[in-house]
Design an enzyme around this catalytic site. Sequence first.
Site, mmCIF file in Angstrom:
data_model
loop_
_atom_site.group_PDB
_atom_site.id
_atom_site.type_symbol
_atom_site.label_atom_id
_atom_site.label_comp_id
_atom_site.label_asym_id
_atom_site.label_seq_id
_atom_site.Cartn_x
_atom_site.Cartn_y
_atom_site.Cartn_z
ATOM 1 N N CYS A 223 5.041 21.988 -24.935
ATOM 2 C CA CYS A 223 4.248 22.656 -23.907
ATOM 3 C C CYS A 223 3.363 21.604 -23.226
ATOM 4 C CB CYS A 223 3.390 23.759 -24.525
ATOM 5 S SG CYS A 223 2.012 23.151 -25.528
ATOM 6 N N HIS B 163 0.650 24.124 -32.670
ATOM 7 C CA HIS B 163 2.054 23.794 -32.442
ATOM 8 C C HIS B 163 2.499 22.693 -33.396
ATOM 9 C CE1 HIS B 163 2.371 25.552 -28.101
ATOM 10 N NE2 HIS B 163 2.036 26.454 -29.004
ATOM 11 N N CYS C 240 0.767 19.992 -25.642
ATOM 12 C CA CYS C 240 1.394 19.020 -26.544
ATOM 13 C C CYS C 240 1.845 17.779 -25.773
ATOM 14 C CB CYS C 240 2.562 19.653 -27.288
ATOM 15 S SG CYS C 240 2.046 20.894 -28.500
ATOM 16 N N GLU D 188 4.062 19.915 -32.843
ATOM 17 C CA GLU D 188 3.721 18.572 -32.369
ATOM 18 C C GLU D 188 2.253 18.259 -32.644
ATOM 19 O OE1 GLU D 188 6.135 20.489 -28.918
ATOM 20 O OE2 GLU D 188 4.945 21.166 -30.627
#
Length: 151
Positions: free
Chosen positions: A105, A77, A108, A79
Amino acid sequence: MRPSWDEYFMEIAEVVKKRSTCTRRQIGAVIVKDKQILTTGYNGAPRGLKHCDEVGCLRDKLNIPSGQRHELCRSMHAEQNAIVQAAYHGISIKDSVLYVTAQPCALCAKMCINAGIKRIVYSGEYPDQFSLELLGESNIELVKFGEKIDE
């Protein structure tokens, strides 16, 4: 008109997401401290590996809905990539602000909590209520972009 700091850094996150190699959803992230960009990240495969836009998306092939079975995705991801970039280059992101083009999410969110990020500004929705619960329990200020703007 001159943009606020939140508007400025969210615009940069929108540009960063254009580097994404995900075939499902493009996300960009920018980590900022004292109004200076520390790192950026977008969703894509780990360093040196083929990207989803080259080999296809396993989660699409298996009809896995958004927000589920992250472990089957070859991409990290946005992040995660921004946090890993900071670690890779020895940059402290403690007390920083994360600007991201979608709600983090749960994975993260946990990384942000442990990394010491103090504020997250996000723009898009993500189907992960548990993430919101984790962030609500933490000391991180969570701001949906457009609802509260930092001038």
